[in-house]
Design a protein around this motif. Structure first.
Motif, PDB file in Angstrom:
ATOM      1  N   SER A   1      32.297  45.586  31.266  1.00  0.00           N
ATOM      2  CA  SER A   1      33.297  44.526  31.469  1.00  0.00           C
ATOM      3  C   SER A   1      34.718  45.074  31.390  1.00  0.00           C
ATOM      4  O   SER A   1      35.564  44.727  32.214  1.00  0.00           O
ATOM      5  CB  SER A   1      33.083  43.376  30.491  1.00  0.00           C
ATOM      6  OG  SER A   1      33.164  43.861  29.180  1.00  0.00           O
ATOM      7  N   THR A   2      34.979  45.970  30.431  1.00  0.00           N
ATOM      8  CA  THR A   2      36.345  46.515  30.329  1.00  0.00           C
ATOM      9  C   THR A   2      36.665  47.358  31.563  1.00  0.00           C
ATOM     10  O   THR A   2      37.810  47.409  32.017  1.00  0.00           O
ATOM     11  CB  THR A   2      36.512  47.388  29.074  1.00  0.00           C
ATOM     12  OG1 THR A   2      35.380  48.246  28.974  1.00  0.00           O
ATOM     13  CG2 THR A   2      36.643  46.577  27.816  1.00  0.00           C
ATOM     14  N   TYR A   3      35.655  47.996  32.120  1.00  0.00           N
ATOM     15  CA  TYR A   3      35.872  48.835  33.299  1.00  0.00           C
ATOM     16  C   TYR A   3      36.340  48.046  34.510  1.00  0.00           C
ATOM     17  O   TYR A   3      37.041  48.548  35.376  1.00  0.00           O
ATOM     18  CB  TYR A   3      34.556  49.543  33.660  1.00  0.00           C
ATOM     19  CG  TYR A   3      34.730  51.021  33.701  1.00  0.00           C
ATOM     20  CD1 TYR A   3      34.564  51.784  32.554  1.00  0.00           C
ATOM     21  CD2 TYR A   3      35.111  51.661  34.877  1.00  0.00           C
ATOM     22  CE1 TYR A   3      34.773  53.133  32.576  1.00  0.00           C
ATOM     23  CE2 TYR A   3      35.316  53.018  34.904  1.00  0.00           C
ATOM     24  CZ  TYR A   3      35.140  53.745  33.763  1.00  0.00           C
ATOM     25  OH  TYR A   3      35.352  55.090  33.788  1.00  0.00           O
ATOM     26  N   LEU A   4      35.890  46.769  34.556  1.00  0.00           N
ATOM     27  CA  LEU A   4      36.175  45.968  35.750  1.00  0.00           C
ATOM     28  C   LEU A   4      37.507  45.217  35.650  1.00  0.00           C
ATOM     29  O   LEU A   4      38.012  44.708  36.652  1.00  0.00           O
ATOM     30  CB  LEU A   4      35.035  44.961  35.990  1.00  0.00           C
ATOM     31  CG  LEU A   4      33.636  45.567  36.197  1.00  0.00           C
ATOM     32  CD1 LEU A   4      32.598  44.472  36.397  1.00  0.00           C
ATOM     33  CD2 LEU A   4      33.610  46.532  37.375  1.00  0.00           C
ATOM     34  N   GLN A   5      38.068  45.171  34.433  1.00  0.00           N
ATOM     35  CA  GLN A   5      39.286  44.370  34.245  1.00  0.00           C
ATOM     36  C   GLN A   5      40.468  44.935  35.032  1.00  0.00           C
ATOM     37  O   GLN A   5      40.679  46.153  35.051  1.00  0.00           O
ATOM     38  CB  GLN A   5      39.636  44.298  32.756  1.00  0.00           C
ATOM     39  CG  GLN A   5      38.970  43.098  32.089  1.00  0.00           C
ATOM     40  CD  GLN A   5      38.894  43.234  30.593  1.00  0.00           C
ATOM     41  OE1 GLN A   5      39.735  43.896  29.986  1.00  0.00           O
ATOM     42  NE2 GLN A   5      37.877  42.629  30.007  1.00  0.00           N
TER      43      GLN A   5
ATOM     44  N   SER B 165      30.571  36.179  37.005  1.00  0.00           N
ATOM     45  CA  SER B 165      31.548  35.119  36.838  1.00  0.00           C
ATOM     46  C   SER B 165      32.419  35.382  35.598  1.00  0.00           C
ATOM     47  O   SER B 165      33.640  35.236  35.628  1.00  0.00           O
ATOM     48  CB  SER B 165      30.801  33.789  36.730  1.00  0.00           C
ATOM     49  OG  SER B 165      31.681  32.776  36.364  1.00  0.00           O
ATOM     50  N   LYS B 166      31.742  35.820  34.535  1.00  0.00           N
ATOM     51  CA  LYS B 166      32.446  36.086  33.267  1.00  0.00           C
ATOM     52  C   LYS B 166      33.337  37.332  33.396  1.00  0.00           C
ATOM     53  O   LYS B 166      34.508  37.318  33.046  1.00  0.00           O
ATOM     54  CB  LYS B 166      31.369  36.300  32.186  1.00  0.00           C
ATOM     55  CG  LYS B 166      31.840  36.346  30.755  1.00  0.00           C
ATOM     56  CD  LYS B 166      30.657  36.355  29.805  1.00  0.00           C
ATOM     57  CE  LYS B 166      29.813  37.611  30.010  1.00  0.00           C
ATOM     58  NZ  LYS B 166      28.603  37.685  29.215  1.00  0.00           N
ATOM     59  N   TRP B 167      32.803  38.395  33.938  1.00  0.00           N
ATOM     60  CA  TRP B 167      33.541  39.666  33.989  1.00  0.00           C
ATOM     61  C   TRP B 167      34.723  39.620  34.964  1.00  0.00           C
ATOM     62  O   TRP B 167      35.744  40.251  34.749  1.00  0.00           O
ATOM     63  CB  TRP B 167      32.621  40.816  34.410  1.00  0.00           C
ATOM     64  CG  TRP B 167      31.522  41.110  33.431  1.00  0.00           C
ATOM     65  CD1 TRP B 167      31.537  40.869  32.087  1.00  0.00           C
ATOM     66  CD2 TRP B 167      30.244  41.682  33.714  1.00  0.00           C
ATOM     67  NE1 TRP B 167      30.345  41.266  31.521  1.00  0.00           N
ATOM     68  CE2 TRP B 167      29.533  41.775  32.488  1.00  0.00           C
ATOM     69  CE3 TRP B 167      29.615  42.139  34.876  1.00  0.00           C
ATOM     70  CZ2 TRP B 167      28.242  42.296  32.409  1.00  0.00           C
ATOM     71  CZ3 TRP B 167      28.341  42.654  34.792  1.00  0.00           C
ATOM     72  CH2 TRP B 167      27.659  42.729  33.569  1.00  0.00           C
ATOM     73  N   LEU B 168      34.543  38.882  36.088  1.00  0.00           N
ATOM     74  CA  LEU B 168      35.592  38.886  37.115  1.00  0.00           C
ATOM     75  C   LEU B 168      36.430  37.613  37.097  1.00  0.00           C
ATOM     76  O   LEU B 168      37.351  37.461  37.889  1.00  0.00           O
ATOM     77  CB  LEU B 168      34.972  39.076  38.508  1.00  0.00           C
ATOM     78  CG  LEU B 168      34.130  40.343  38.705  1.00  0.00           C
ATOM     79  CD1 LEU B 168      33.565  40.404  40.121  1.00  0.00           C
ATOM     80  CD2 LEU B 168      34.929  41.602  38.410  1.00  0.00           C
TER      81      LEU B 168
ATOM     82  N   ILE C  92      31.288  30.433  39.286  1.00  0.00           N
ATOM     83  CA  ILE C  92      29.990  30.782  39.883  1.00  0.00           C
ATOM     84  C   ILE C  92      29.897  30.283  41.330  1.00  0.00           C
ATOM     85  O   ILE C  92      29.404  30.985  42.208  1.00  0.00           O
ATOM     86  CB  ILE C  92      28.829  30.227  39.020  1.00  0.00           C
ATOM     87  CG1 ILE C  92      28.719  31.073  37.745  1.00  0.00           C
ATOM     88  CG2 ILE C  92      27.495  30.225  39.774  1.00  0.00           C
ATOM     89  CD1 ILE C  92      27.645  30.649  36.778  1.00  0.00           C
ATOM     90  N   SER C  93      30.440  29.086  41.569  1.00  0.00           N
ATOM     91  CA  SER C  93      30.334  28.508  42.919  1.00  0.00           C
ATOM     92  C   SER C  93      31.142  29.291  43.958  1.00  0.00           C
ATOM     93  O   SER C  93      30.950  29.113  45.159  1.00  0.00           O
ATOM     94  CB  SER C  93      30.781  27.050  42.899  1.00  0.00           C
ATOM     95  OG  SER C  93      32.083  26.979  42.367  1.00  0.00           O
ATOM     96  N   ASN C  94      32.064  30.160  43.503  1.00  0.00           N
ATOM     97  CA  ASN C  94      32.876  30.923  44.472  1.00  0.00           C
ATOM     98  C   ASN C  94      32.379  32.357  44.676  1.00  0.00           C
ATOM     99  O   ASN C  94      32.937  33.096  45.487  1.00  0.00           O
ATOM    100  CB  ASN C  94      34.340  31.025  43.990  1.00  0.00           C
ATOM    101  CG  ASN C  94      35.034  29.679  44.037  1.00  0.00           C
ATOM    102  OD1 ASN C  94      34.411  28.696  44.425  1.00  0.00           O
ATOM    103  ND2 ASN C  94      36.290  29.642  43.642  1.00  0.00           N
ATOM    104  N   LEU C  95      31.344  32.767  43.931  1.00  0.00           N
ATOM    105  CA  LEU C  95      30.917  34.169  43.999  1.00  0.00           C
ATOM    106  C   LEU C  95      30.442  34.555  45.398  1.00  0.00           C
ATOM    107  O   LEU C  95      30.745  35.635  45.897  1.00  0.00           O
ATOM    108  CB  LEU C  95      29.800  34.445  42.979  1.00  0.00           C
ATOM    109  CG  LEU C  95      30.245  34.504  41.513  1.00  0.00           C
ATOM    110  CD1 LEU C  95      29.030  34.523  40.597  1.00  0.00           C
ATOM    111  CD2 LEU C  95      31.137  35.721  41.255  1.00  0.00           C
ATOM    112  N   GLN C  96      29.705  33.638  46.020  1.00  0.00           N
ATOM    113  CA  GLN C  96      29.162  33.933  47.353  1.00  0.00           C
ATOM    114  C   GLN C  96      30.299  34.193  48.350  1.00  0.00           C
ATOM    115  O   GLN C  96      30.292  35.179  49.073  1.00  0.00           O
ATOM    116  CB  GLN C  96      28.326  32.720  47.795  1.00  0.00           C
ATOM    117  CG  GLN C  96      27.378  32.983  48.942  1.00  0.00           C
ATOM    118  CD  GLN C  96      26.137  33.763  48.518  1.00  0.00           C
ATOM    119  OE1 GLN C  96      25.798  33.791  47.340  1.00  0.00           O
ATOM    120  NE2 GLN C  96      25.489  34.405  49.467  1.00  0.00           N
TER     121      GLN C  96
END
Ligand code: GLY
Ligand code: MN
Length: 457
Positions: A110-114, A133-136, A140-144
């Motif tokens: 998670s820290t790597y993606l921040q 959803s949490k990491w980025l 959830i509805s917008n991930l696709q």
């Protein structure tokens, strides 16, 4: 698992399409069936397998284009893991085997993606959706819709062209699949349940070291396209449609359909319909080579089906008009085929239109033809299925008849007596070569004569 060079080269080719950002590969996790520790069979994500090859749960990998490094995130075995599951190769050994030299604990991802540009693929598993959803910080509805289109397109381009070592794996899958279908045709008899045959063919796939590539479709109700219920008792005069294939231990799929009589021979009526489907399948295969449009092949199969049904008096009118308007879809309501590889519907998680369509070929909106998963021009290295069928779906016949749909093309009165016929599909897997095509796997009985010979053996 392939060699270290295979995975290193695959990643090297992928990296060339990106100037910046992180390419994120989410492996799959174990999932509980009825409680957490009673899990479904584990299946690794196919994109993860293609670029990182490690067939184990709870792993994530990144290719950091900005920093120029590749990292595997996961947890080393604990003593508790060893006590319950036995000793296994360490994560760092597995990483080395696929050419990755940096391994970090899972929770460091998670820290790597921040605050970074992250290219991610459309997630299909609940846990990966929640984590992403949490990491980025994306709902959830917008991930696709926020998945990276350049990432999707680069993977589709690469995975669509199968290499020699991949074809060898697919041949293995089809060798087991040959055994499954041949056995089904040998053992089926009056009084058996469909489940008895389904269980035996699944057992063959498992005994070969892999598993099924998708749940067995096996039914006397072949008109139900994806029938997963196997409770019927087989009776004289019925047809059995079996659509099943093995997945190898390395996760390459086979996808074959055969239709055969419960009795030792086909009836005349069954032969008439069977030979139309067989003609469609074999004439399409004959045409396959690079630059042929698969949408055109779908229309060719539809044309052969309409011409055949006209000869039997079930259809009428001008064939080309019937196909263009979609009247044939009463009998052939699905697509001619799809790409196959690590997934039975290869890369469907990335989006069917990216895999099967392009700027030159748009998906049809007509009932039936709209289900065609592969429409674009073929290239050398594609592996695809050819699977035409003719089905008599009583509910669909009744609905179209009540709506007076396509009465210029369909003889509804004659159709009444076909409502208990069922359905016939014939399917093979074909590699497109530089000059033409090659049907993969050992031949499986397909003509009336070959099937009847097997039924009587
Ligand atoms: N084998 C099932 C399908 O192609 O959809
Ligand atoms: Mn198929």
């Amino acid at each position: 698992m392939f060699s270290k060079d295979t995975y290193t080269n695959r990643r090297k080719i992928l990296k060339q399409s990106f100037q910046s950002g992180i390419l994120l590969f989410l492996g799959n996790d174990e999932t509980g069936m009825n409680y957490k520790s009673n899990t479904y069979p584990f299946r690794q994500d196919s994109n993860f397998l293609y670029y990182f090859g490690i067939d184990q749960p709870h792993l994530i990998a990144i290719i950091d284009i900005d920093e120029g490094n590749t990292i595997l995130f996961g947890n080393e075995l604990t003593m508790e893991d060893i006590v319950w599951m036995g000793d296994q190769p360490s994560l760092s050994d597995l990483a080395t085997a696929v050419g990755v030299h940096e391994v970090k604990p899972y929770n460091k991802i998670s820290t790597y993606l921040q605050s970074r540009t992250v290219h991610f693929l459309p997630p299909y598993r609940a846990k990966n959706k929640i984590n992403l959803s949490k990491w980025l910080d994306i709902p959830i509805s917008n991930l696709q819709s926020q998945a990276s289109i350049p990432f999707i397109k680069s993977i589709v381009k690469q995975r669509s062209i199968k290499t020699t070592e991949e074809i060898e794996e697919m041949e293995k899958a089809l060798s087991t699949t040959h055994q499954m279908h041949t056995t089904a045709m040998q053992i089926a008899k009056v009084g058996m349940t469909e489940a008895e045959i389904a269980g035996i063919v699944e057992g063959i796939a498992i005994s070969a070291g892999g598993r099924l590539a998708y749940p067995v479709i096996l039914s006397k109700d072949g008109q139900i396209l994806h029938n997963h219920h196997h409770h019927n008792i087989l009776q004289e005069g019925q047809l059995i449609l079996g659509d099943f294939g093995a997945e190898t231990a390395s996760c390459y799929a086979g996808d074959i359909t055969r239709t055969f009589p419960v009795s030792k021979t086909f009836t005349t009526l069954q032969k008439d319909i069977y030979n139309i489907v067989l003609a469609a399948e074999m004439q399409v295969i004959e045409q396959l080579k690079p630059r042929v449009s698969y949408r055109t092949m779908h229309d060719l199969a539809s044309t052969i089906i309409v011409d055949g049904l006209k000869e039997l008096g079930l259809m009428k009118g001008t064939t080309d008009d019937a196909v263009e308007l979609g009247a044939h879809a009463l009998f052939f309501p699905h697509g001619l085929g799809h790409m196959i590889g690590l997934d039975v519907h290869d890369m469907e998680d990335l989006g069917e239109n990216y895999v099967g369509y392009d700027e030159q070929t748009q998906r049809s909106t007509l009932f039936g033809t709209a289900y065609l998963r592969l429409g674009r021009q073929l290239q050398s290295g594609f592996v695809l299925t050819v699977e035409p069928g003719i089905y008599f779906i009583p509910q669909l016949i009744d609905q179209w008849k009540a709506e007076q749909k396509f009465t210029d093309f369909i003889n509804y009165d004659k159709l009444e007596s076909y409502k208990t016929f069922g359905g016939i599909r014939i399917e093979d897997n074909v590699l497109i070569t530089e000059t033409g095509h090659r049907v993969l796997g050992p031949p499986i009985a397909k003509t009336i004569e070959a099937i009847e010979a097997l039924r009587q053996s």
